[in-house]
Motif scaffolding. Structure first.
Motif, PDB file in Angstrom:
ATOM      1  N   THR A 155      25.552 -24.627 -54.537  1.00  0.00           N
ATOM      2  CA  THR A 155      25.480 -25.921 -55.216  1.00  0.00           C
ATOM      3  C   THR A 155      25.506 -27.033 -54.175  1.00  0.00           C
ATOM      4  O   THR A 155      26.250 -26.969 -53.198  1.00  0.00           O
ATOM      5  N   THR A 156      24.666 -28.048 -54.386  1.00  0.00           N
ATOM      6  CA  THR A 156      24.553 -29.173 -53.449  1.00  0.00           C
ATOM      7  C   THR A 156      25.040 -30.440 -54.131  1.00  0.00           C
ATOM      8  O   THR A 156      24.589 -30.775 -55.232  1.00  0.00           O
ATOM      9  N   GLY A 170      28.693 -24.351 -62.028  1.00  0.00           N
ATOM     10  CA  GLY A 170      28.005 -23.087 -61.804  1.00  0.00           C
ATOM     11  C   GLY A 170      27.293 -23.008 -60.462  1.00  0.00           C
ATOM     12  O   GLY A 170      27.492 -23.830 -59.561  1.00  0.00           O
ATOM     13  N   ASN A 171      26.432 -22.013 -60.351  1.00  0.00           N
ATOM     14  CA  ASN A 171      25.648 -21.776 -59.134  1.00  0.00           C
ATOM     15  C   ASN A 171      24.376 -22.627 -59.124  1.00  0.00           C
ATOM     16  O   ASN A 171      23.825 -22.969 -60.177  1.00  0.00           O
ATOM     17  N   ASN A 172      23.912 -22.941 -57.916  1.00  0.00           N
ATOM     18  CA  ASN A 172      22.584 -23.562 -57.711  1.00  0.00           C
ATOM     19  C   ASN A 172      22.416 -24.897 -58.431  1.00  0.00           C
ATOM     20  O   ASN A 172      21.312 -25.249 -58.860  1.00  0.00           O
ATOM     21  N   CYS A 173      23.489 -25.652 -58.559  1.00  0.00           N
ATOM     22  CA  CYS A 173      23.398 -26.983 -59.159  1.00  0.00           C
ATOM     23  C   CYS A 173      23.095 -28.027 -58.090  1.00  0.00           C
ATOM     24  O   CYS A 173      23.345 -27.819 -56.899  1.00  0.00           O
ATOM     25  N   SER A 211      22.188 -23.858 -62.288  1.00  0.00           N
ATOM     26  CA  SER A 211      20.892 -24.532 -62.090  1.00  0.00           C
ATOM     27  C   SER A 211      20.777 -25.828 -62.873  1.00  0.00           C
ATOM     28  O   SER A 211      19.717 -26.172 -63.385  1.00  0.00           O
ATOM     29  N   VAL A 212      21.866 -26.561 -62.952  1.00  0.00           N
ATOM     30  CA  VAL A 212      21.868 -27.878 -63.594  1.00  0.00           C
ATOM     31  C   VAL A 212      21.645 -28.939 -62.522  1.00  0.00           C
ATOM     32  O   VAL A 212      22.223 -28.872 -61.436  1.00  0.00           O
ATOM     33  N   GLU A 213      20.801 -29.922 -62.819  1.00  0.00           N
ATOM     34  CA  GLU A 213      20.571 -31.037 -61.900  1.00  0.00           C
ATOM     35  C   GLU A 213      20.923 -32.339 -62.607  1.00  0.00           C
ATOM     36  O   GLU A 213      20.487 -32.577 -63.741  1.00  0.00           O
ATOM     37  N   ILE A 214      21.718 -33.164 -61.924  1.00  0.00           N
ATOM     38  CA  ILE A 214      22.181 -34.428 -62.513  1.00  0.00           C
ATOM     39  C   ILE A 214      21.826 -35.564 -61.563  1.00  0.00           C
ATOM     40  O   ILE A 214      22.170 -35.539 -60.376  1.00  0.00           O
ATOM     41  N   ASP A 232      23.156 -23.943 -68.997  1.00  0.00           N
ATOM     42  CA  ASP A 232      22.311 -23.545 -67.871  1.00  0.00           C
ATOM     43  C   ASP A 232      20.964 -24.272 -67.900  1.00  0.00           C
ATOM     44  O   ASP A 232      20.335 -24.414 -68.962  1.00  0.00           O
ATOM     45  N   GLY A 233      20.513 -24.698 -66.738  1.00  0.00           N
ATOM     46  CA  GLY A 233      19.165 -25.223 -66.591  1.00  0.00           C
ATOM     47  C   GLY A 233      18.935 -26.622 -67.111  1.00  0.00           C
ATOM     48  O   GLY A 233      17.792 -27.091 -67.120  1.00  0.00           O
ATOM     49  N   CYS A 234      19.972 -27.333 -67.542  1.00  0.00           N
ATOM     50  CA  CYS A 234      19.767 -28.703 -68.022  1.00  0.00           C
ATOM     51  C   CYS A 234      19.401 -29.627 -66.871  1.00  0.00           C
ATOM     52  O   CYS A 234      19.874 -29.474 -65.741  1.00  0.00           O
TER      53      CYS A 234
END
Length: 330
Positions: A155-156, A170-173, A211-214, A232-234
């Motif tokens: 996550t970044t 979660g992962n990969n956000c 895999s959420v991006e804000i 997930d994925g939002c």
């Protein structure tokens, strides 16, 4: 500078190459602004006339669009030009800011925190008590993670973001600059003496899936009790407000300056247009779409599109607008 031949680009996109160009392609640009060593794209037929006067040496075009070739210019036909362009943008993407050391000496990390392998923590970050960072987490300078928060792998989190206590990520956000996760929910009631307001404490947390991006300057408030949940994925745009106890399903999209009042529920794949506002305790069911600038006052059925203020069925609202236009001319 990254550069590729038209053959290398077509091999990546797996399209149908029409014509060719001997130019080495060093970047991407809009048709009207492109130069001779740049590639562009056409995803809608209304932009086809721009191709004839464009200086781009190549263009990516959706299969259903008719377009004429030009001398020393290439056309790559693909199923979906927008998705192909997204893939191409990835390979031209510049490297992100680099860390000279994995953990900057000015970062403050509580001794009880758990830091996974390959994490990078920038200058002036704060990582609180019993925080858990998974593997490969990146905290850019001036990120704050408060106590007992858990963040998944890869996550970044960009500068200025604050994640309050007890949140679960979660992962990969990806959280862009100045995101607020887990701030106190907004709740007040008139005081008993009627002369002021009584604050309602919010003691829950925020749970965010994989895999959420804000986007920048957006807020997700913690729940009054239990959890505010982002599935997930939002994908959340800039300047979005998600209030306490909201629940978002999988792969929802919220465009800029939209907002959810408290205890709103979104099903899977819901799309909220920019500057839309959703009343508290409303449910918008899976696959529904809310047009930009709309105000939703009640539940929205699955797959339905609503527009307007107050929002109603899109077809009905369009008929009303046409009728009003005709009335204004009469």
């Amino acid at each position: 500078m990254k550069s590729f031949t038209i053959q290398e680009i077509n091999a990546l996109l797996k399209g149908d190459l029409i014509g060719t160009t001997n130019q080495i392609i060093s970047g991407l640009e809009q048709l009207e602004n492109a130069n001779f060593n740049q590639i562009s794209f056409i995803g809608n037929s209304r932009y086809v006339p721009l191709w004839q006067t464009s200086n781009a040496c190549a263009v990516i075009v959706s299969n259903n669009i008719k377009i004429e070739s030009k001398e020393n210019c290439a056309i790559i036909k693909v199923k979906n030009a927008d998705l192909a362009m997204a893939k191409l943008l990835e390979i031209y993407s510049p490297e992100p800011p680099q860390f000279e050391v994995e953990i900057h000496p000015t970062a403050v990390i509580d001794e009880t925190a758990t830091i996974g392998a390959g994490c990078k923590i920038g200058a002036n970050c704060y990582v609180g008590k019993n925080v858990v960072l998974g593997e490969g987490v990146i905290l850019y300078p001036n990120v704050t993670i408060f106590d007992e928060t858990i963040i998944g792998n890869n996550t970044t989190i960009w500068s200025g973001t604050v994640i309050r206590e007890r949140c679960e990520i979660g992962n990969n956000c990806i959280f862009h600059t100045n995101v607020s996760i887990g701030a106190d929910g907004f709740g007040y009631r008139p005081s008993e003496d009627g002369r002021g307001l009584t604050k309602i404490p919010h003691i829950g947390n925020v749970i965010i899936g994989n895999s959420v991006e804000i986007g920048a300057n957006s807020s997700v408030d913690r729940a009054k009790f239990s959890s505010t949940i982002i599935g997930d994925g939002c994908k959340i745009d800039n300047l979005v407000q998600i209030a306490h106890n909201c629940v978002l399903g999988r792969s929802c999209i919220m465009a800029g300056s939209s907002g959810l009042a408290g205890s709103v529920t979104l099903g899977d794949g819901v799309v909220i247009g920019g500057a839309s506002s959703i009343k508290d305790h409303v449910t918008i069911h899976s696959g529904a779409v809310v047009g930009g600038g709309s105000g939703v006052m009640g539940d929205v059925a699955p797959g339905k599109t609503v527009v307007g203020y107050p929002a109603t069925d899109a077809r009905d609202m369009f008929r009303q607008w046409v009728a009003l236009k005709k009335l204004a001319k009469s």
